[in-house]
Design an enzyme around this catalytic site. Structure first.
Site, PDB file in Angstrom:
ATOM      1  N   ASP A   5       0.815  -1.229   0.000  1.00 46.56           N
ATOM      2  CA  ASP A   5       0.000   0.000   0.000  1.00 46.56           C
ATOM      3  C   ASP A   5       0.845   1.274   0.000  1.00 46.56           C
ATOM      4  O   ASP A   5       0.331   2.340  -0.317  1.00 46.56           O
ATOM      5  CB  ASP A   5      -0.913   0.029   1.237  1.00 46.56           C
ATOM      6  CG  ASP A   5      -1.776  -1.217   1.351  1.00 46.56           C
ATOM      7  OD1 ASP A   5      -2.089  -1.813   0.309  1.00 46.56           O
ATOM      8  OD2 ASP A   5      -2.130  -1.598   2.475  1.00 46.56           O
ATOM      9  N   MET A  10      -5.872  -2.586  -4.820  1.00 48.49           N
ATOM     10  CA  MET A  10      -5.808  -2.507  -3.349  1.00 48.49           C
ATOM     11  C   MET A  10      -5.240  -1.158  -2.900  1.00 48.49           C
ATOM     12  O   MET A  10      -5.120  -0.240  -3.697  1.00 48.49           O
ATOM     13  CB  MET A  10      -4.954  -3.660  -2.824  1.00 48.49           C
ATOM     14  CG  MET A  10      -5.645  -4.999  -2.889  1.00 48.49           C
ATOM     15  SD  MET A  10      -4.589  -6.304  -2.218  1.00 48.49           S
ATOM     16  CE  MET A  10      -5.807  -7.607  -2.009  1.00 48.49           C
TER      17      MET A  10
HETATM   18  O1  F6P Z   1      -2.232  -4.099   3.362  1.00 49.49           O
HETATM   19  C1  F6P Z   1      -2.066  -4.934   2.259  1.00 49.49           C
HETATM   20  C2  F6P Z   1      -3.402  -5.377   1.717  1.00 49.49           C
HETATM   21  O2  F6P Z   1      -3.182  -6.185   0.585  1.00 49.49           O
HETATM   22  C3  F6P Z   1      -4.359  -4.241   1.395  1.00 49.49           C
HETATM   23  O3  F6P Z   1      -4.064  -3.592   0.191  1.00 49.49           O
HETATM   24  C4  F6P Z   1      -5.671  -4.977   1.395  1.00 49.49           C
HETATM   25  O4  F6P Z   1      -6.735  -4.097   1.685  1.00 49.49           O
HETATM   26  C5  F6P Z   1      -5.488  -5.965   2.524  1.00 49.49           C
HETATM   27  O5  F6P Z   1      -4.099  -6.149   2.682  1.00 49.49           O
HETATM   28  C6  F6P Z   1      -6.143  -7.298   2.293  1.00 49.49           C
HETATM   29  O6  F6P Z   1      -6.017  -8.057   3.451  1.00 49.49           O
HETATM   30  P1  F6P Z   1      -6.357  -9.603   3.503  1.00 49.49           P
HETATM   31  O7  F6P Z   1      -5.137 -10.345   3.019  1.00 49.49           O
HETATM   32  O8  F6P Z   1      -6.632  -9.865   4.945  1.00 49.49           O
HETATM   33  O9  F6P Z   1      -7.558  -9.853   2.643  1.00 49.49           O
END
Ligand code: F6P
Length: 375
Positions: free
Chosen positions: A143, A185
């Protein structure tokens, strides 16, 4: 401070490319330069809590630098300072279980931790530092939203993936005269959408920092029609929100350091546009987890490796409660509290975020070349 002879590595939070380059840099520097023993806890803080680890020697980290993911596995749950514990009656209560982790370290003779993660993982790193554990943090996240560093590792590889995907989506958009909505994301910041979208020739980029008006997006599509361009690419950050509205929450994960999961706004925008535009079909792609995987880019290998090397040097020179960071082309360090906040004024975990400046040069450049932000 006690002499450091053995260190433990933790890779926490969501995975990304470049993690193995960091592990490589830490382990080789620790062994070659300082003669340390190195272990890696499996699945982040989960491994620290359950004393689940693997020994890292030079053979274990050989040939891993380019590989995506982490050889240690990762978890974006397991906040040991607020850990779910089942009671006799079956109900779950959240407790500070960090003493279990400290006891495990003592048992194995682990003197210090190098913690690789984003804001949630580094918040716990700060708290272990407060328990007198020598800790160095390494900034990781696709991010790119961590303050106090120009860049996090993992971000660049994700941008490459987004740019490549947009190049591919372009050709099918052109062939079918379609409007293509592509969700990326980034949580509550728009870095991935902004830089990926500009490089991938998006016509519209929607980011959390600039609330959008759906009618302005329609105006942009019509403007392109008048120019004889009968397709459009719209890149939407998962945290994008309409003027006066909120980001679309996909899921709440209670035992995660960051409980909110975003996602789905691209689908909502696609449905809205379909009712507002009658001369184009509108289609939706969510790039989702392909943004987190795959071979690390050259940039992420280099920055990851250098973060790892410098984290060990910093630790062995008496540093603790610090995070290595990138400023310009140099690796420096900064107190963890400057990254995640001090947590003493009421907030449970996170400090600030590094947001896109809506009036900043990058947004202005994008606007100069005709990209709409729906504002
Ligand atoms: O922080 C990294 C990230 O990939 C974000 O961009 C996204 O919102 C989140 O993690 C997704 O998390 P998870 O792997 O728990 O679905």
């Amino acid at each position: 401070m006690k002499t450091i002879k053995k260190i433990g590595i933790i890779t926490g939070g969501g995975d990304c490319s470049g993690l193995n380059a960091v592990i490589n840099g830490i382990t080789k520097t620790a062994i070659n330069t300082y003669g340390l023993d190195v272990i890696g806890y499996r699945r982040g803080y989960f491994g620290l809590y359950h004393n689940d680890f693997q020994v890292l020697d030079l053979k274990a980290v050989s040939g891993i630098m380019h590989e995506g993911g982490t050889i240690l596995k990762a978890s974006n749950k397991d906040n040991l300072f607020n850990y779910p514990v089942k009671q006799d009656k079956g109900e779950t209560v959240y407790k500070d279980m960090s003493d279990v982790a400290v006891a495990n370290m003592k048992k194995e003779g682990v003197d210090a931790l190098i913690v690789v993660g984003g804001d949630g993982t580094l918040t716990s790193a700060r708290d272990f530092h407060r328990k007198n554990i020598p800790v160095i943090g390494v900034p990781k996240t696709i991010d790119n939203d961590l303050p106090a560093t120009d860049v996090t590792f993992g971000y660049n590889t994700s941008l490459e993936t987004i740019t490549d995907a947009l190049d591919k989506i372009h050709t099918t958009a052109y062939s079918h005269d379609r409007v293509m909505v592509v969700e990326v994301m980034g949580r509550n910041t728009g870095w991935l959408a902004l830089e990926g979208g500009i490089a991938g020739s998006a016509d519209v980029i929607l980011i959390p920092e600039i609330p959008y008006d759906i009618n302005k997006i329609v105006d942009k599509i019509k403007e392109r029609d008048r120019m004889g361009k009968s397709f459009a690419i719209i890149v939407v950050s998962e945290g994008a929100k309409p003027v006066g509205g909120e980001a679309h929450v996909r899921e709440i994960i209670e035992d995660s350091a960051d409980t909110v999961r975003l996602g789905g706004i691209g689908d909502i925008i696609t449905r809205q546009l379909s009712t507002l535009i009658d001369n184009h079909e509108v289609r939706y792609s969510n790039l989702a987890y392909i943004q987190r995987g795959g071979i690390a880019s050259q940039f992420d290998r280099m920055i990851g490796l250098r973060f790892g090397v410098e984290a060990v040097h910093l630790l062995m020179n008496g540093g603790t409660g610090q995070m290595v960071r990138c400023r310009g082309r140099e690796i420096e360090h900064v107190p963890l509290i400057d990254v995640v906040g001090d947590g003493l004024t009421g907030e449970t975990s996170h400090g600030g975020k590094k947001y896109v400046d809506p009036k900043g040069q990058m947004v202005r450049s994008a606007k100069s070349i005709g990209i709409s932000f729906g504002d």
